[in-house]
Each structure stands twice: as C-alpha cells, then as structure tokens.
Design a protein around this motif. Structure first.
Motif, PDB file in Angstrom:
ATOM      1  N   VAL A 117      12.586   0.397   1.047  1.00  0.00           N
ATOM      2  CA  VAL A 117      12.051   0.940   0.003  1.00  0.00           C
ATOM      3  C   VAL A 117      10.693   1.419   0.319  1.00  0.00           C
ATOM      4  O   VAL A 117      10.313   2.620  -0.144  1.00  0.00           O
ATOM      5  CB  VAL A 117      11.960  -0.184  -0.996  1.00  0.00           C
ATOM      6  CG1 VAL A 117      11.050   0.332  -2.264  1.00  0.00           C
ATOM      7  CG2 VAL A 117      13.247  -0.840  -1.531  1.00  0.00           C
ATOM      8  N   ILE A 118       9.959   0.866   1.351  1.00  0.00           N
ATOM      9  CA  ILE A 118       8.516   1.250   1.513  1.00  0.00           C
ATOM     10  C   ILE A 118       8.815   2.701   2.281  1.00  0.00           C
ATOM     11  O   ILE A 118       7.986   3.458   2.349  1.00  0.00           O
ATOM     12  CB  ILE A 118       7.885   0.397   2.391  1.00  0.00           C
ATOM     13  CG1 ILE A 118       7.375  -1.003   1.874  1.00  0.00           C
ATOM     14  CG2 ILE A 118       6.663   0.744   2.954  1.00  0.00           C
ATOM     15  CD1 ILE A 118       7.088  -2.140   2.712  1.00  0.00           C
ATOM     16  N   ALA A 124       7.651  10.068   0.187  1.00  0.00           N
ATOM     17  CA  ALA A 124       7.380  10.764  -1.049  1.00  0.00           C
ATOM     18  C   ALA A 124       5.787  11.078  -0.954  1.00  0.00           C
ATOM     19  O   ALA A 124       5.286  12.058  -1.249  1.00  0.00           O
ATOM     20  CB  ALA A 124       7.956  10.088  -2.173  1.00  0.00           C
ATOM     21  N   SER A 125       5.059  10.004  -0.779  1.00  0.00           N
ATOM     22  CA  SER A 125       3.743  10.279  -0.717  1.00  0.00           C
ATOM     23  C   SER A 125       3.123   8.818   0.266  1.00  0.00           C
ATOM     24  O   SER A 125       3.492   7.827   0.169  1.00  0.00           O
ATOM     25  CB  SER A 125       3.082   9.976  -1.948  1.00  0.00           C
ATOM     26  OG  SER A 125       1.975   9.807  -1.876  1.00  0.00           O
ATOM     27  N   VAL A 130       1.637   3.155   0.896  1.00  0.00           N
ATOM     28  CA  VAL A 130       0.664   1.848   1.132  1.00  0.00           C
ATOM     29  C   VAL A 130       0.828   1.085  -0.057  1.00  0.00           C
ATOM     30  O   VAL A 130       0.709  -0.315  -0.074  1.00  0.00           O
ATOM     31  CB  VAL A 130      -0.946   2.603   1.078  1.00  0.00           C
ATOM     32  CG1 VAL A 130      -1.929   1.518   0.816  1.00  0.00           C
ATOM     33  CG2 VAL A 130      -1.096   3.448   2.205  1.00  0.00           C
ATOM     34  N   LEU A 131       1.016   1.821  -1.455  1.00  0.00           N
ATOM     35  CA  LEU A 131       1.102   0.755  -2.458  1.00  0.00           C
ATOM     36  C   LEU A 131       2.426  -0.150  -2.300  1.00  0.00           C
ATOM     37  O   LEU A 131       2.436  -1.133  -2.777  1.00  0.00           O
ATOM     38  CB  LEU A 131       1.249   1.665  -3.698  1.00  0.00           C
ATOM     39  CG  LEU A 131      -0.223   2.136  -4.128  1.00  0.00           C
ATOM     40  CD1 LEU A 131       0.271   3.375  -5.373  1.00  0.00           C
ATOM     41  CD2 LEU A 131      -1.072   1.161  -4.763  1.00  0.00           C
TER      42      LEU A 131
END
Length: 449
Positions: A117-118, A124-125, A130-131
């Motif tokens: 998932v990370i 994508a960004s 980081v989030l």
C-alpha cells in the motif's frame, strides 16, 4: 473463607477491576527482559549472533532463526501480559490455548500488505508515501493487539477492525504510540554507545541483546495495554491488578483454564461446527475424568446433539462424580437432562439414586423425586437401601402429592417384607392418621430422610 492482608479481597468480576494505566508500570516493562527466564533466553539468543559471520548462507539462516525466536517470545510475553501475567515465572501455571508460533509469519504478511500500500501511495505522490508510512507506524501496535487476540491475518489488516479497536482503547492508544516511538529511538542510541565503548569481539552479541531487550519491553507494554482493555479484546484475565502493598490476587488457574475451554467450545458451537466442539470437549473430559468443569462442558455439548445413548452413558459417570464432589443439586439437573431424552434412564447405583431422590425432595421437586424412585425395588433387587427408598416414596406420596391411599399401599408392602426395619416404622408414623392405631404403636418417629 477469609483472606489475609497479603491477599486482599478483589471483585472476581474483571469488568470492575481498577487496572492502573500503563504509564504507571513503566519500571516493570523495562525490567521484564531482566527476569530470570527471559534474560537467560536473551543471552543465549544473543550469543547465537556470532554464527551470523560463518558465511552468507549460514548467516542468513541464523538471522531468520533469531528473528523468529525473538518475535515468538515477544508474542508470548505480550499474550501473557494481556491476561495480567507479568512475571515469566508464572507462565507454566497459566497455559495458553492459542498457537503463537505462526503469529510472526502472519505479522510478516501484514508488513507485506503495508509495504504494498505504501509503495502504491509513493508512486502516486511522495507526500502520500510519507503519510502512508506514518499511518502504517501508527497502526502497528493495534495490529499486534488484534493478531494476539484473534490470531487472524484478515482481521489484522481490516481497517474497520483496527480503527474500531483504537476507538475502544481511546486516548491511551495515542500515548502508547508516543512511548513506543521513544523506545524505538532508544535502541539506536544504545547501539551508538556500544560502538564506542565495547570491543569489536563482543559487539555482535551485545547489539543483538539490545535489539531483543527493546523488542521485549515493547511487547510487555503492548500486552499490558490489552490487559487494561481486556473486555474490548474479549480476554479473560488470569490475574487481578496489584492491590495496595504490591500484592497480586491470583485467579484460580484451573478456573481460568475452564473459562478458556468453555469459550473455545462455545465458539465452535456458534460457528456451527458441532463435531469439532464435541471432539474437543470429549478429549478434555477423557483426560480429566475427575474434573467437574470438563465433564460439565461435555455434558452440555451432548445436550445439543442427537446422541442420546452417549448422553446417558456420560450422564452415569458425571452424576457419580458430582455426588462424590457433594454437588447433588447439579447431579439432579444432569439426571433430569438424561431422563428427559431417555424416559427409561436409571442410575446403576441404588445409593446414588436414593441420594438424588432425597435431594429432589429437599428442594421440593416432588415429581422429580418420585420419577427418580420409580420401579426402585425392581431396578435394584436385593439392595439394602430399598426400605429407605420406599419410606421416601411414602413421604412424597403423603406429604408432597397428597395421595395417602397410594402411600398406604407402599407401606403395606414394606410391612410385609421389612417389618422390623426403622424405615418401615418411620413410614407408619408418617401414615399414623391413615393406619389403624396398632400399626403405629411400636414406634417413635425416626429422623426423616
């Protein structure tokens, strides 16, 4: 039975326990790896770090083995802490039902899902990546909690279950994450000191010990937070919180084990797997023939099946056990369950039958008393307790059911076959208003059954 000052009385309902928050127990978490058993185990594992330098393949194998051993003990420490068992010397007294050996692999699976998932978010960004990494770190503690309490990989990656668990814990979860973050900073700081102060020959095992130490401190802290919120996780604690003066009130290990077994069988029944529930309960009662809780559990499972013959067979030995344990009221209930399914059900022992009937009479269960004693003389020919049983029948018919005519017929049979027996004389006293005066003359009343 009174309790001493060192064992103050504690409410057995764990929902009412006032468990201190984890930040009041920090010293015990930091000292946990220095308890005798975990310390010796950590030393042995740390020394194995030398083998990592014996070649690439051996090094990889040793590294994987060490990580498995360390993580398995961490899960074990957390699981016990979640039940209030904070001292490793108590582990043998409170066996765990869950198989913790597979949890490190399931946790590795969770990390793979998080990494996937990370990675997608980072593609994508960079900010999203980081989030995502921060979110993963935030969810790791609750993921471990869900894994320990359910053993389910699917539950451990279900965001609704994870967020619902966090909401159930509340603010202490955020404080836990803060403390864990600080602990994670402590490990590299300690390693930095070792690099400067320790000879290279001792560096590998000491660095391994530092990693083990902090991982097990974290495990003990996470487990204790689960203990604080045991109702949220459906955990039945084994120990009450420390009372004033530092003493700990222990729950009977056998009672705690019985509750866990009850819950395991109940879950199988709830899932519709009756065969597995019956097999599990049957095996426990086979291994513990003198344990009332294991026998009771098997009896209850049999009541849910159509195996009437097995219910009756087991009922015989269970009733005998209950009578030996002086639990006649429950024995009567078991008899009633068997009799309801098999109207011709009778005990093999005349004495046990009489004891059950006497219990039913004392509890004013008149119909039960008469049903237990039905065909007593025919079922137990030659038994020395036949006169006592007939006396009780007379008492039930006359005083319980208001049928003195039937009681007189029983008495006449007693008078013919056991004329001098004290029970016959007592039956005559009971029927003194129905019998001619000379029938009751020879006797004074005898203590009732």
């Amino acid at each position: 039975m009174g309790l001493s000052r060192s064992q103050p009385e504690v409410d057995n309902d764990s929902a009412n326990w006032n468990i201190p928050p984890f930040w009041h127990k920090l010293n015990s978490f930091f000292l946990f790896p220095f308890q005798r058993t975990p310390f010796m185990y950590a030393v042995v594992l740390s020394l194995c770090a030398y083998a990592m330098f014996m070649g690439l393949l051996i090094g990889i194998a040793v590294f994987v083995g060490l990580m498995l051993a360390v993580s398995r003990y961490a899960f074990k420490a957390a699981a016990y802490a979640s039940r209030g068992v904070l001292d490793s010397s108590d582990y043998d007294h409170y066996p765990l039902d869950a198989d913790l050996k597979v949890l490190p692999w399931k946790f590795f699976g969770v990390l793979l899902v998080h990494g996937f998932v990370i990675g997608m978010l980072a593609q994508a960004s960079l900010k999203l990546g980081v989030l995502g990494n921060l979110g993963s770190s935030f969810l790791i503690p609750v993921t471990l909690m869900v894994l320990i309490s359910t053993g389910s990989l699917s539950s451990a990656i279900n965001p609704f279950i994870l967020l619902g668990t966090i909401a159930g814990i509340g603010l202490p979860y955020f404080l836990l994450c803060l403390f864990l973050f600080l602990l994670m900073q402590g490990a590299p700081m300690a390693m930095g000191f070792l690099l400067v102060l320790v000879p290279k020959a001792m560096l590998a095992p000491l660095m391994a010990f530092v990693i083990i130490y902090f991982l097990w401190v974290i495990a003990a802290m996470i487990g204790y937070v689960m203990y604080q919120n045991h109702a949220e996780f459906g955990i039945e604690p084994d120990k009450a919180p420390e009372a004033e003066g530092g003493s700990t009130v222990q729950i009977d290990p056998q009672a705690a084990e019985a509750k866990r077994r009850d819950a395991a069988v109940a879950q199988l029944v709830q899932n519709g797997d009756m065969q597995a529930a019956q097999d599990e309960a049957r095996e426990w009662q086979r291994l513990n023939y003198d344990n009332v809780a294991d026998q009771r559990r098997y009896h209850r499972v049999l009541k849910l099946t159509d195996k009437t013959a097995e219910l009756a067979r087991h009922g015989q030995q269970f009733i005998d056990l209950l009578l030996r344990k002086q639990q006649a009221s429950e024995a009567l209930e078991v008899w009633g369950s068997c009799y309801k399914r098999m109207p011709g059900f009778k005990l093999e022992s005349a004495e046990a039958t009489l004891a059950l009937a006497s219990t039913a009479w004392k509890r004013q269960q008149v119909s039960h008393a008469l049903a237990v004693l039905q065909n007593f003389e025919k079922n137990y020919p030659g038994s020395p307790v036949i006169p006592q049983a007939q006396e009780l029948i007379v008492r039930v018919l006359k005083q319980g059911l208001g049928k003195p005519d039937q009681a007189v017929r029983v008495f006449m049979r007693m008078k013919m076959r056991h004329p001098e027996h004290p029970s016959t004389q007592e039956a005559a006293w009971i029927l003194r208003d129905e019998l001619p005066q000379d029938s009751t003359k020879p006797t004074a009343p005898v203590a009732p059954v």
